[in-house]
Design an enzyme around this catalytic site. Structure first.
Site, mmCIF file in Angstrom:
data_model
loop_
_atom_site.group_PDB
_atom_site.id
_atom_site.type_symbol
_atom_site.label_atom_id
_atom_site.label_comp_id
_atom_site.label_asym_id
_atom_site.label_seq_id
_atom_site.Cartn_x
_atom_site.Cartn_y
_atom_site.Cartn_z
ATOM 1 C CB CYS A 193 -0.960 -0.013 1.159
ATOM 2 S SG CYS A 193 -2.153 -1.158 1.228
ATOM 3 N NE ARG A 240 4.804 1.627 -0.103
ATOM 4 C CZ ARG A 240 5.659 1.225 0.763
ATOM 5 N NH1 ARG A 240 6.984 1.551 0.190
ATOM 6 N NH2 ARG A 240 5.587 0.802 2.089
ATOM 7 C CD1 TRP A 264 -0.370 -6.299 -3.216
ATOM 8 C CD2 TRP A 264 -0.435 -7.035 -1.096
ATOM 9 N NE1 TRP A 264 0.019 -7.615 -3.248
ATOM 10 C CE2 TRP A 264 -0.159 -8.080 -1.821
ATOM 11 C CE3 TRP A 264 -0.645 -7.220 0.174
ATOM 12 C CZ2 TRP A 264 -0.099 -9.381 -1.411
ATOM 13 C CZ3 TRP A 264 -0.603 -8.369 0.829
ATOM 14 C CH2 TRP A 264 -0.214 -9.575 0.079
ATOM 15 C CG ASN A 286 1.572 0.394 4.152
ATOM 16 O OD1 ASN A 286 1.159 -0.591 3.763
ATOM 17 N ND2 ASN A 286 2.824 0.674 4.230
ATOM 18 N N GLY A 287 -0.502 -1.477 6.375
ATOM 19 C CA GLY A 287 -0.099 -2.242 7.422
ATOM 20 C C GLY A 287 -1.463 -3.146 7.718
ATOM 21 C CD GLU A 302 16.385 -14.007 -8.358
ATOM 22 O OE1 GLU A 302 15.844 -14.533 -7.384
ATOM 23 O OE2 GLU A 302 16.056 -12.707 -8.747
ATOM 24 C CE LYS A 331 13.016 -11.817 -10.443
ATOM 25 N NZ LYS A 331 13.622 -11.094 -9.104
ATOM 26 C CD GLU A 363 8.501 -11.195 -8.826
ATOM 27 O OE1 GLU A 363 9.602 -11.547 -9.303
ATOM 28 O OE2 GLU A 363 8.288 -10.597 -7.788
ATOM 29 C CG HIS A 370 17.306 -38.563 -5.790
ATOM 30 N ND1 HIS A 370 17.762 -39.670 -5.515
ATOM 31 C CD2 HIS A 370 18.464 -37.780 -6.106
ATOM 32 C CE1 HIS A 370 18.895 -39.833 -5.448
ATOM 33 N NE2 HIS A 370 19.555 -38.630 -5.792
ATOM 34 C CE LYS A 404 11.162 -3.333 -5.880
ATOM 35 N NZ LYS A 404 11.923 -4.390 -6.568
HETATM 36 O O1 M6R Z 1 12.685 -5.666 -0.154
HETATM 37 P P1 M6R Z 1 13.127 -7.072 -0.084
HETATM 38 O O2 M6R Z 1 14.456 -7.497 -0.715
HETATM 39 O O3 M6R Z 1 13.277 -7.330 1.399
HETATM 40 O O4 M6R Z 1 11.878 -7.948 -0.718
HETATM 41 C C1 M6R Z 1 11.859 -9.424 -0.533
HETATM 42 C C2 M6R Z 1 11.101 -9.981 -1.713
HETATM 43 O O5 M6R Z 1 9.698 -9.480 -1.164
HETATM 44 C C3 M6R Z 1 11.610 -9.625 -2.999
HETATM 45 O O6 M6R Z 1 12.775 -9.897 -3.397
HETATM 46 C C4 M6R Z 1 10.449 -10.334 -4.027
HETATM 47 O O7 M6R Z 1 10.780 -11.708 -4.051
HETATM 48 C C5 M6R Z 1 10.756 -9.878 -5.764
HETATM 49 N N1 M6R Z 1 9.533 -9.390 -5.700
HETATM 50 C C6 M6R Z 1 11.318 -10.878 -6.453
HETATM 51 O O8 M6R Z 1 11.497 -10.319 -7.610
#
Ligand code: M6R
Length: 606
Positions: A2, A27, A75, A99-100, A479, A483, A486, A502, A601
């Site tokens: 948010c 956000r 969000w 926000n929270g 990773e 990516k 996501e 396995h 984010k």
């Molecule tokens: O702000 P942060 O690095 O703590 O965030 C951690 C994860 O939420 C963040 O890396 C998330 O996995 C990304 N959206 C991946 O691309």
């Protein structure tokens, strides 16, 4: 999650709020809304979906000529994304954005219902609005203070009180909030990019401070005292927070990696050795103290931590755990006095990582945070902080933040190795030189952009994909897989190549795509065997390896060749290729690259 903004000054508030919200949309983007003062009332418009829906609705209707208001981009946590659950939440006396998460919202809701309050939405935020409304007797600060005593959970609130036109009230607890000052205009915001078009002068609010913002200035109330903010100057620029001709922020941020790496690493090398004294205030003796390390982070940052574990164990010979922050907290981790807990976070606000930091501090162990956003909660609370200099990362998918986190982990591994007498100065100088050389080679991974774009055309209608790797390539595969899923919504999994047989190899049949990351020369023969295993089951292999690697072309469909670096530095170039695979696949599938569905984010809830 948010984004919150508040504005009071001389400009058209609606325009400023929309503009600021567009910088905060990363956000969350389930709904958006604004409230502004209009004559003696508060005018509110809110709508499900992206900010553009809100802008369209305002354009089609009425845009009040107001110079004070608040805005929100959501969000969703409590209650589905809908018009009614969108913020601001209005009562007879006020309008509030939040926000929270308010953990005791049900108990508060029950007691407010007894007092006659009714609720339109399913949100915890509306409960907070009603609570403050019930406590308000003419003094906003007092009402907020009393509400703070009853609310359990995380919040940042920005509030307009009907009888205080031109004024904004705000507070925070475990959720970020800044105030900012321009010329005769003042702001409240969740994050710095929102204020950059207007000013770079900002101040962080401390936990539970309450702030009153008027066109004459800002006053912070802390307990019984009141004071003006102590401002700092943001070193991020508007250009950094804009797309600058790139189609997407993600693409821009992928291309910014070579520079971000230089910015982060160069100031931390002195006499060819890693140096954290001047830049980060970490004394040289610090690195001798630890015989165990625990790395804790979430998502992409955790994947950087996996590489870090490998590097620290390899060079410094110190045992390292690497945990997902949300798991770390609840497994009662063994943290001895000689343990260093390293927290990694781009935003510095991730709730799980912050909670892990607090747990480590409660247990009395030393904490070191690697954080991109200066002034964030994690960077403020950790005992020691190393800031990465990636600049603002706007795309939800993290790219440049990962690379700079890796670069710091290389330096930390080399520093520990030196401090603990595992490597002599010349050996460390050689490694540091290798790191600088690797950074210089990163543009060569970007040169593969068009080749990748061409190859992944076949991924347009894909349902499943597998990533395989060994050692550092396994961490990298994790990773790459995150990516891709996501932002392109393709189901994919990353496997340690030796583990496939396995169980998971039963999923490999004709034409199943496999991305085989094989950049580790030392593990190449084993990796080649694993690739042959999937090939003989019909897999269509995209191989990623070093330029000079000699690999039988029979076992791959296509091969992307990376600059020939020492094995340990290959993740720095390898990750760029994986990011580009994800990016082009998402574009091809017409996905919203920068704002993938259901995500935000900065994940400030547990
Ligand atoms: O702000 P942060 O690095 O703590 O965030 C951690 C994860 O939420 C963040 O890396 C998330 O996995 C990304 N959206 C991946 O691309």
């Amino acid at each position: 999650m948010c984004g919150i903004v508040g504005y009071t000054g001389k400009r058209q508030a609606v325009q400023v709020l929309l503009n600021a919200l567009s910088s905060l949309e990363y956000r969350g983007y389930d709904s958006a809304g604004i409230s502004v003062f209009e004559q003696d009332t508060i005018f509110t418009v809110k709508t499900k979906g992206r900010l553009q829906n809100l802008a369209d609705r305002l354009k089609a209707g009425h845009i009040p000529a107001s110079s004070c208001g608040i805005g929100h981009t959501r969000w969703a946590t409590h209650g589905e994304p809908s018009d009614v659950n969108a913020h601001p939440h209005a009562t007879a006396k006020l309008s509030l954005v939040h926000n929270g998460i308010i953990e005791n919202y049900q108990a508060l809701k029950n007691s407010l219902a007894v007092k006659g309050y009714t609720f339109l939405s399913q949100t915890d935020s509306e409960v907070a609005a009603c609570l403050i409304d019930s406590l308000y007797e003419g003094d906003p600060i007092e009402a907020i203070r009393q509400a703070q005593q009853q609310i359990e959970g995380a919040y940042s609130f920005t509030i307009l009180f009907k009888h205080h036109p031109g004024e904004i009230y705000a507070t925070r607890c475990s959720s970020p909030l800044i105030v900012a000052a321009g010329e005769g205009e003042y702001f409240v915001a969740s994050d710095i990019p929102a204020i950059l078009p207007y000013t770079r002068k900002y101040a962080l609010l401390k936990e539970k401070e309450i702030v009153k913002v008027t066109p004459d200035g800002i006053v912070i109330y802390e307990g019984e005292t009141a004071h003006e903010p102590v401002y700092q100057t943001a070193n991020w620029t508007v250009e950094q927070a804009q797309k600058n001709g790139y189609e997407h922020f993600m693409r821009k941020e992928i291309y910014e990696q070579p520079q971000a790496l230089k910015n982060t690493v160069h100031p931390r090398i002195a006499d060819g050795l890693p140096a954290f004294e001047a830049q980060d205030n970490i004394p040289d003796g610090f690195w001798k103290r630890f015989s165990r390390i625990s790395i804790v982070a979430c998502g992409t940052a955790m994947h950087a931590g996996m590489v870090g574990r490998n590097l620290i164990e390899r060079f410094a010979r110190i045992p390292v755990d690497c945990d997902i922050a949300s798991e770390f907290r609840y497994r009662d981790p063994i943290l001895t006095k000689d343990t260093l807990v390293i927290l990694i976070s781009q935003s510095g606000e991730t709730a799980d990582t912050l909670a892990a930091l607090r747990l480590a501090k409660e247990r009395g162990v030393t904490t070191l945070a690697i954080v991109n956003v200066a002034g964030s909660s994690i960077s403020r609370e950790a005992d020691y902080v190393i800031h990465t200099y990636a600049g603002p990362e706007i795309a939800v998918a993290s790219t440049k933040a990962y690379s700079v986190q890796l670069s710091i982990l290389y330096l930390v591994a080399f520093k520990l190795a030196f401090a603990q007498n595992q490597l002599c100065a010349d050996e460390v100088r050689k490694l540091t030189g290798g790191l600088l050389h690797a950074i210089d080679q990163t543009p060569r991974a970007l040169f593969l952009d068009e080749e990748i774009k061409g190859y992944i055309r076949r991924y347009e209608t894909l349902k499943d994909l597998f990533f395989l790797g060994r050692g550092l390539d396994y961490a990298l595969s994790m990773e790459g897989s995150l990516k891709l899923k996501e932002i392109s919504y393709i189901h994919c999994e990353a496997y340690a190549a030796g583990e496939l047989k396995h169980g998971t190899i039963s999923l490999i049949t004709d034409h199943v795509p496999v991305v085989a990351v094989a950049t580790q020369q030392a593990l190449l023969p084993k990796m080649v065997s694993n690739i042959k295993e999937v090939c003989s089951r019909g897999a269509q292999v995209l191989l990623i390896c070093k330029e000079g690697a000699s690999i039988d072309p029979e076992i791959y469909d296509h091969c992307l060749r990376l600059p020939d670096l020492e094995d340990c530095f290959m993740p720095l170039v390898g990750v760029i290729v994986l990011q580009l695979i994800a990016y082009h696949t998402a574009v091809l599938r017409k996905c919203d690259v920068d704002k993938p569905r259901n995500l935000a984010k900065s994940v400030t809830v547990e």
